[in-house]
Design a protein around this motif. Sequence first.
Motif, PDB file in Angstrom:
ATOM      1  N   ILE A 175       0.871  -1.183   0.000  1.00 42.15           N
ATOM      2  CA  ILE A 175       0.000   0.000   0.000  1.00 42.15           C
ATOM      3  C   ILE A 175       0.908   1.233   0.000  1.00 42.15           C
ATOM      4  N   ARG A 176       0.614   2.174  -0.894  1.00 41.81           N
ATOM      5  CA  ARG A 176       1.415   3.401  -0.983  1.00 41.81           C
ATOM      6  C   ARG A 176       0.722   4.483  -0.160  1.00 41.81           C
ATOM      7  N   VAL A 177       1.436   4.961   0.858  1.00 39.73           N
ATOM      8  CA  VAL A 177       0.857   5.951   1.775  1.00 39.73           C
ATOM      9  C   VAL A 177       1.527   7.307   1.555  1.00 39.73           C
ATOM     10  N   GLY A 178       0.746   8.281   1.144  1.00 36.01           N
ATOM     11  CA  GLY A 178       1.272   9.635   0.957  1.00 36.01           C
ATOM     12  C   GLY A 178       1.344  10.343   2.307  1.00 36.01           C
ATOM     13  N   THR A 179       2.445  11.036   2.563  1.00 34.56           N
ATOM     14  CA  THR A 179       2.587  11.735   3.842  1.00 34.56           C
ATOM     15  C   THR A 179       3.565  12.892   3.667  1.00 34.56           C
ATOM     16  N   THR A 180       3.379  13.983   4.437  1.00 39.27           N
ATOM     17  CA  THR A 180       4.210  15.172   4.201  1.00 39.27           C
ATOM     18  C   THR A 180       5.538  15.139   4.966  1.00 39.27           C
TER      19      THR A 180
ATOM     20  N   GLU B 198       4.595   1.461   1.678  1.00 39.14           N
ATOM     21  CA  GLU B 198       5.598   2.280   1.003  1.00 39.14           C
ATOM     22  C   GLU B 198       5.189   3.734   1.219  1.00 39.14           C
ATOM     23  N   PHE B 199       6.048   4.516   1.911  1.00 40.10           N
ATOM     24  CA  PHE B 199       5.709   5.921   2.140  1.00 40.10           C
ATOM     25  C   PHE B 199       6.118   6.754   0.923  1.00 40.10           C
ATOM     26  N   VAL B 200       5.220   7.633   0.516  1.00 42.13           N
ATOM     27  CA  VAL B 200       5.471   8.504  -0.631  1.00 42.13           C
ATOM     28  C   VAL B 200       5.393   9.944  -0.129  1.00 42.13           C
ATOM     29  N   LYS B 201       6.457  10.704  -0.385  1.00 38.91           N
ATOM     30  CA  LYS B 201       6.485  12.086   0.110  1.00 38.91           C
ATOM     31  C   LYS B 201       5.526  12.960  -0.683  1.00 38.91           C
ATOM     32  N   THR B 202       4.707  13.714   0.058  1.00 33.68           N
ATOM     33  CA  THR B 202       3.858  14.713  -0.600  1.00 33.68           C
ATOM     34  C   THR B 202       4.039  16.025   0.177  1.00 33.68           C
ATOM     35  N   SER B 203       3.259  17.044  -0.150  1.00 41.11           N
ATOM     36  CA  SER B 203       3.382  18.311   0.584  1.00 41.11           C
ATOM     37  C   SER B 203       1.983  18.907   0.696  1.00 41.11           C
ATOM     38  N   TRP B 204       1.805  19.860   1.603  1.00 35.46           N
ATOM     39  CA  TRP B 204       0.466  20.449   1.772  1.00 35.46           C
ATOM     40  C   TRP B 204      -0.009  21.146   0.504  1.00 35.46           C
TER      41      TRP B 204
ATOM     42  N   LYS C  83      -0.399   9.135  -7.032  1.00 32.16           N
ATOM     43  CA  LYS C  83       0.957   8.883  -6.527  1.00 32.16           C
ATOM     44  C   LYS C  83       0.912   7.989  -5.298  1.00 32.16           C
ATOM     45  N   PHE C  84      -0.249   7.895  -4.678  1.00 28.25           N
ATOM     46  CA  PHE C  84      -0.407   7.009  -3.519  1.00 28.25           C
ATOM     47  C   PHE C  84      -1.856   6.527  -3.432  1.00 28.25           C
ATOM     48  N   ASP C  85      -2.049   5.484  -2.598  1.00 31.27           N
ATOM     49  CA  ASP C  85      -3.389   4.902  -2.456  1.00 31.27           C
ATOM     50  C   ASP C  85      -4.200   5.640  -1.406  1.00 31.27           C
TER      51      ASP C  85
END
Length: 316
Positions: free
Chosen positions: A94-99, A135-141, A152-154
């Motif tokens: 699972i791809r997790v988007g996080t800042t 799998e952590f995927v970097k995102t931003s606010w 880009k993530f689930d």
Amino acid sequence: MLKRRIVTLITVLFILCGGLWAWGSLPQAKAFKGGGDTATVELDGQTAGGLEKNGTAYIPVDEVGKALGRNVSKKDGKYLIQSRLDRILKKGVIRVGTTGDYRPFTYYDPESKTYEGYDIDAAKRLGKDLGVKVEFVKTSWPTLMEDLRHNKFDIAMGGISRSLDREKKAHFSKPYIDFGKSPLIRKEDKDKYKSLSDIDQPDVTIGVNPGGTNEKFVKEHIKQAKVKVVQDNLDIPKMVAEGKVDVMITDSVEARYYASRDPRLYAALTDHTFTKSQKGYLMHRGDPDFQNWIDLWVAEMKLQGEFDKLEAKWLE
Ligand SMILES: O=C(O)C(=O)C[C@]1(C(=O)O)C=C[C@@H](O)C=C1
């Protein structure tokens, strides 16, 4: 000789007709781009390619599934675009988007190159309960909604505030924590800022990160105070402590977190917050199977006291 030519011609015609029939039976979608014999459609920010014929695009259903982040299966002659949940289970990830910039929910440590925090633990638990890797995927606010739209993530996790605006473009899980906007100030200014109007004065500077609900709140409610936009959210509490800005208006959870770790800081008005809000996990629209699973998971986490354990570990 003539007979052989006629047979070859009939065979070629037969193959051509078969091809056209198969092409014509592909699922359809309206083309927005492309011409001649290729077509492209955009689905939730992803593109899928196929063929165009007389202004109609024929896009292979596999392409549609790929663009939507879902698998396609065929059963009883019907194509089924499966839930994202099935894809996650099948792929084992699972791809997790996080800042990674919002303590205590999500923090990226550049030295160890790992993430930590309340929602990082929650994401790891989610992976465990799904039986898949995380799998952590970097995102931003500022790019959160676009990054989700572009698949880009689930799911996005990391102190995200549920909002009616965001729900117009995505889908939030049931809430897992309540909070409100409140000020983080220097301890010595404890008696100076007792209300929003005490803060909204021309000699006060507010530090705010771009793209999130903090900025939205400041834009809507601050008319007189100076506003300094600080790119890295992690810098702001220190800037308050050092007198580089006077106030950070943020989630009460975060104000309390920093005030309990830095004796120079004070979390004001946390029992009388300016707003009332809740945190939730952010998903794509239109996939009830995945959304329902996540909601049940949130309910189970609450029921089993797992969120309480995370609160005790990260928020106190
Ligand atoms: O946008 C949101 O949902 C947030 O709650 C994130 C947000 C913000 O409001 O900017 C909240 C507090 C942090 O200081 C940084 C980011």
